[in-house]
Design a protein around this motif. Structure first.
Motif, PDB file in Angstrom:
ATOM      1  N   ALA A   1      -4.345  18.146  -5.374  1.00 17.13           N
ATOM      2  CA  ALA A   1      -3.397  18.714  -4.406  1.00 17.13           C
ATOM      3  C   ALA A   1      -4.178  19.028  -3.134  1.00 17.13           C
ATOM      4  N   ASP A   2      -3.622  18.635  -1.989  1.00 18.83           N
ATOM      5  CA  ASP A   2      -4.387  18.663  -0.747  1.00 18.83           C
ATOM      6  C   ASP A   2      -3.493  19.211   0.368  1.00 18.83           C
ATOM      7  N   PRO A   3      -3.932  20.307   1.019  1.00 18.08           N
ATOM      8  CA  PRO A   3      -3.075  20.907   2.060  1.00 18.08           C
ATOM      9  C   PRO A   3      -2.677  19.918   3.154  1.00 18.08           C
ATOM     10  N   ARG A   4      -3.436  18.822   3.317  1.00 21.96           N
ATOM     11  CA  ARG A   4      -3.082  17.848   4.362  1.00 21.96           C
ATOM     12  C   ARG A   4      -1.716  17.220   4.097  1.00 21.96           C
ATOM     13  N   TRP A   5      -1.325  17.119   2.824  1.00 14.96           N
ATOM     14  CA  TRP A   5      -0.031  16.465   2.560  1.00 14.96           C
ATOM     15  C   TRP A   5       0.993  17.390   1.885  1.00 14.96           C
ATOM     16  N   ILE A   6       0.706  18.697   1.857  1.00 17.01           N
ATOM     17  CA  ILE A   6       1.693  19.610   1.261  1.00 17.01           C
ATOM     18  C   ILE A   6       2.499  20.281   2.373  1.00 17.01           C
ATOM     19  N   SER A   7       3.803  20.043   2.400  1.00  5.16           N
ATOM     20  CA  SER A   7       4.664  20.680   3.410  1.00  5.16           C
ATOM     21  C   SER A   7       5.261  21.981   2.895  1.00  5.16           C
TER      22      SER A   7
ATOM     23  N   ALA B   1       0.832  -1.220   0.000  1.00  8.48           N
ATOM     24  CA  ALA B   1       0.000   0.000   0.000  1.00  8.48           C
ATOM     25  C   ALA B   1       0.861   1.263   0.000  1.00  8.48           C
ATOM     26  N   GLY B   2       1.890   1.290  -0.874  1.00  8.89           N
ATOM     27  CA  GLY B   2       2.571   2.547  -1.179  1.00  8.89           C
ATOM     28  C   GLY B   2       1.726   3.304  -2.195  1.00  8.89           C
ATOM     29  N   PRO B   3       2.252   4.404  -2.763  1.00  8.15           N
ATOM     30  CA  PRO B   3       1.453   5.165  -3.732  1.00  8.15           C
ATOM     31  C   PRO B   3       1.016   4.329  -4.931  1.00  8.15           C
ATOM     32  N   GLY B   4       1.913   3.483  -5.461  1.00 11.14           N
ATOM     33  CA  GLY B   4       1.569   2.679  -6.641  1.00 11.14           C
ATOM     34  C   GLY B   4       0.449   1.709  -6.333  1.00 11.14           C
ATOM     35  N   GLY B   5       0.511   1.050  -5.182  1.00 13.35           N
ATOM     36  CA  GLY B   5      -0.500   0.055  -4.821  1.00 13.35           C
ATOM     37  C   GLY B   5      -1.852   0.691  -4.547  1.00 13.35           C
ATOM     38  N   SER B   6      -1.854   1.798  -3.826  1.00 13.61           N
ATOM     39  CA  SER B   6      -3.145   2.435  -3.501  1.00 13.61           C
ATOM     40  C   SER B   6      -3.841   2.949  -4.753  1.00 13.61           C
ATOM     41  N   ILE B   7      -3.054   3.530  -5.663  1.00  5.82           N
ATOM     42  CA  ILE B   7      -3.676   4.021  -6.901  1.00  5.82           C
ATOM     43  C   ILE B   7      -4.187   2.852  -7.739  1.00  5.82           C
TER      44      ILE B   7
ATOM     45  N   VAL C   1      10.679  18.257  -7.989  1.00  5.60           N
ATOM     46  CA  VAL C   1      10.607  19.668  -7.596  1.00  5.60           C
ATOM     47  C   VAL C   1       9.226  20.239  -7.908  1.00  5.60           C
ATOM     48  N   GLY C   2       8.629  20.930  -6.959  1.00  5.60           N
ATOM     49  CA  GLY C   2       7.301  21.543  -7.133  1.00  5.60           C
ATOM     50  C   GLY C   2       6.532  21.499  -5.828  1.00  5.60           C
ATOM     51  N   ILE C   3       6.466  20.295  -5.234  1.00  7.77           N
ATOM     52  CA  ILE C   3       5.809  20.146  -3.929  1.00  7.77           C
ATOM     53  C   ILE C   3       6.676  19.223  -3.062  1.00  7.77           C
ATOM     54  N   VAL C   4       6.897  19.638  -1.821  1.00  6.05           N
ATOM     55  CA  VAL C   4       7.468  18.698  -0.850  1.00  6.05           C
ATOM     56  C   VAL C   4       6.278  18.196  -0.037  1.00  6.05           C
ATOM     57  N   ILE C   5       6.063  16.880  -0.123  1.00 11.49           N
ATOM     58  CA  ILE C   5       4.858  16.315   0.476  1.00 11.49           C
ATOM     59  C   ILE C   5       5.159  15.763   1.865  1.00 11.49           C
ATOM     60  N   ASP C   6       4.106  15.421   2.562  1.00 11.35           N
ATOM     61  CA  ASP C   6       4.238  14.702   3.829  1.00 11.35           C
ATOM     62  C   ASP C   6       3.737  13.294   3.547  1.00 11.35           C
ATOM     63  N   ARG C   7       4.653  12.343   3.402  1.00 12.01           N
ATOM     64  CA  ARG C   7       4.236  11.005   2.956  1.00 12.01           C
ATOM     65  C   ARG C   7       3.424  10.255   3.997  1.00 12.01           C
ATOM     66  N   HIS C   8       3.591  10.607   5.282  1.00 12.42           N
ATOM     67  CA  HIS C   8       2.690  10.000   6.271  1.00 12.42           C
ATOM     68  C   HIS C   8       1.250  10.230   5.830  1.00 12.42           C
ATOM     69  N   GLN C   9       0.974  11.459   5.409  1.00 10.97           N
ATOM     70  CA  GLN C   9      -0.386  11.835   5.020  1.00 10.97           C
ATOM     71  C   GLN C   9      -0.698  11.422   3.590  1.00 10.97           C
ATOM     72  N   PHE C  10       0.241  11.689   2.675  1.00 10.63           N
ATOM     73  CA  PHE C  10       0.022  11.424   1.247  1.00 10.63           C
ATOM     74  C   PHE C  10      -0.380   9.965   1.031  1.00 10.63           C
ATOM     75  N   ASP C  11       0.413   9.050   1.587  1.00  8.22           N
ATOM     76  CA  ASP C  11       0.130   7.622   1.370  1.00  8.22           C
ATOM     77  C   ASP C  11      -1.223   7.245   1.979  1.00  8.22           C
ATOM     78  N   LYS C  12      -1.549   7.849   3.130  1.00  9.91           N
ATOM     79  CA  LYS C  12      -2.848   7.527   3.761  1.00  9.91           C
ATOM     80  C   LYS C  12      -4.007   8.078   2.942  1.00  9.91           C
ATOM     81  N   VAL C  13      -3.833   9.294   2.417  1.00 15.86           N
ATOM     82  CA  VAL C  13      -4.907   9.888   1.610  1.00 15.86           C
ATOM     83  C   VAL C  13      -5.162   9.022   0.373  1.00 15.86           C
ATOM     84  N   LEU C  14      -4.088   8.538  -0.272  1.00 24.17           N
ATOM     85  CA  LEU C  14      -4.279   7.687  -1.460  1.00 24.17           C
ATOM     86  C   LEU C  14      -4.961   6.366  -1.085  1.00 24.17           C
ATOM     87  N   ALA C  15      -4.576   5.796   0.059  1.00 27.48           N
ATOM     88  CA  ALA C  15      -5.210   4.542   0.483  1.00 27.48           C
ATOM     89  C   ALA C  15      -6.679   4.794   0.844  1.00 27.48           C
ATOM     90  N   ALA C  16      -6.954   5.949   1.457  1.00 26.58           N
ATOM     91  CA  ALA C  16      -8.348   6.274   1.800  1.00 26.58           C
ATOM     92  C   ALA C  16      -9.174   6.442   0.525  1.00 26.58           C
TER      93      ALA C  16
END
Ligand code: FAD
Length: 398
Positions: free
Chosen positions: A62-68, A13-19, A95-110
């Motif tokens: 793009a979601d403020p929950r995972w944008i650092s 359930a990394g980004p590839g799996g969740s998508i 380059v463009g967005i530094v994400i918070d992967r704790h949140q990013f990966d969870k948002v994709l799984a959700a």
């Protein structure tokens, strides 16, 4: 042994799996996403830099929950401290967005769950199972108990350490010269500018580079990657990074919040990423960009393709490798040329010594950051005509 039946099984359930799970579920497939860890998105083994342009292609808002942070410019530093700047849209896929992967990966799984996918945590695939020669699921340890998960299609999204492909007989090994080992601190209390993603090239990180990706105004992911075949001992990436940090006054007050070690593949596209009943996506398919080491975008793009093609295969009742060539063709059409080109660029970059690098970046630093590719080539050409001949093909196909 307990048995579970599903249409599409996604391992990891990394980004590839969740998508992949999301897009299979959206097409009406019974979809199960299994993850060996007890929390999706943790621990983070990533510098967390992505570009922006591809997000709509994968249905990600793009979601403020995972944008650092949203650094707009990449600064590429030479060993002498001179730097060359590039706007985010031309600076590669980190380059463009530094994400918070704790949140990013969870948002994709959700999102996958919202589309209808089931999620099983603490479920560790240990082998594939077969029916009539085709992969038909996995055996796994789920909360300590053995379970067989039978699936019409399995998608291996189990990351750099992937075993699913190997279990199924797909050659996923890469040479040591096509592996970069990494070490990273998240440092707090440093002098860092959230407008920039910084890259340091040269002998500070042989066969790789050092990155400083801002997470806020005084926090950054500071890490490095070194080509595995150039390392002599186990703790060397950390030693390289510690030595370099000690020379940087802006990190003098830095305190570590986290540290991670990992690896990325930097190979040319694999000849094969499917077999009967199975597709590999993301890092499991070795789809990382060989020049930047960025793999989140390619994991998501290949994940979406695999999820959709899994549904098509099941709907027409053909999960053979022949049908799954649609997946091979889809990801190769979208990603392979870029991966090939950046593999070649990585090989060329490794041949440039510190002296030449300083002179190259000095030439580029005179050019405006909005300059066209032609202006960049002209600037280099004044001092390094041979190098322009070498890199013209790369820059003009960029
Ligand atoms: P992963 O995110 O690795 O997910 C795989 C999942 O599968 C994991 O959750 C794992 O626990 C699970 N799993 C593994 N085996 C099993 C099993 N047997 N059973 C069940 N579950 C299993 N990329 C970028 O784009 N930008 C960056 O800035 C960047 N920085 C990086 C820095 C470092 C230090 C490293 C190591 C990598 C970096 N990358 C970066 C690469 C990026 O992290 C990967 O390309 C990306 O995570 C790939 O996504 P994925 O879904 O393919 O695999």
């Amino acid at each position: 042994m307990k048995t579970i039946e599903t249409d599409v099984l996604v391992v990891g359930a990394g980004p590839g799996g969740s998508i992949a799970a999301k897009f299979a579920a959206l097409k009406g497939m019974r979809t199960l996403l299994i993850e060996k860890r007890q929390e999706i998105g943790s621990p983070v083994r990533c510098a967390e830099g992505i570009s922006k342009g591809w997000l709509p292609e994968c249905g990600i808002e793009a979601d403020p929950r995972w944008i650092s942070a949203t650094p707009e410019v990449a600064r590429i530093f030479a060993p002498d401290g001179n730097c060359f700047m590039m706007k985010a849209d031309r600076a590669g896929n980190e380059v463009g967005i530094v994400i918070d992967r704790h949140q990013f990966d969870k948002v994709l799984a959700a999102d996958a769950a919202r589309a209808g996918a089931q999620i099983l945590l603490k479920t560790f695939a240990t082998d594939v199972v077969r029916a009539n020669g085709a992969v038909s699921g996995v055996v796994a340890k789920s909360f300590g108990s053995d379970v067989e998960i039978r699936a019409r299609i399995t998608i291996g999204a189990d990351g750099f350490e992937s075993q699913v492909g190997r279990w199924a007989g797909i050659r996923t090994q890469v040479k040591a010269r096509d592996i970069v080992t990494t070490f990273q601190y998240q440092l707090a209390g440093i002098d860092c500018d959230p407008r920039y993603c910084d890259f340091y090239a040269g002998s500070c990180a042989p066969g790789g580079y050092i990155w400083v990706f801002p997470k806020g105004k005084d926090i950054a992911n500071v890490g490095l990657g070194v080509q595995l075949s150039l390392l002599k001992g186990k703790g060397e990436p950390k030693a390289y990074l510690d030595r370099w940090i000690a020379t940087q006054p802006r990190f003098a007050e830095g305190k570590p919040l986290a540290m991670v070690a990992g690896a990325v593949s930097t190979n040319k596209p694999l000849p094969k990423t499917t077999t009967d009943g199975l597709m590999l996506v993301g890092d499991a398919a070795r789809l990382i960009d060989p020049l930047t080491g960025g793999g989140i975008m390619n994991a998501c793009i290949s994940g979406k393709m695999a999820g959709e093609i899994a549904a098509q295969a099941i709907q027409i009742g053909d999960v053979s490798e022949t049908f799954l060539q649609r997946y091979e063709q889809a990801w190769r059409g979208r990603l392979a040329k870029h991966i090939e080109r950046n593999w070649w660029a990585k090989e060329q970059a490794a041949k440039i010594n510190d002296e030449k690098l300083c002179s190259l970046i000095a030439a580029l630093s005179e050019v405006d950051l909005n300059a066209s590719t032609l202006s960049l080539l002209k600037a280099i050409g004044k001092k390094h005509p041979k190098l322009v001949a070498q890199f013209a093909h790369l820059m003009l196909t960029g």
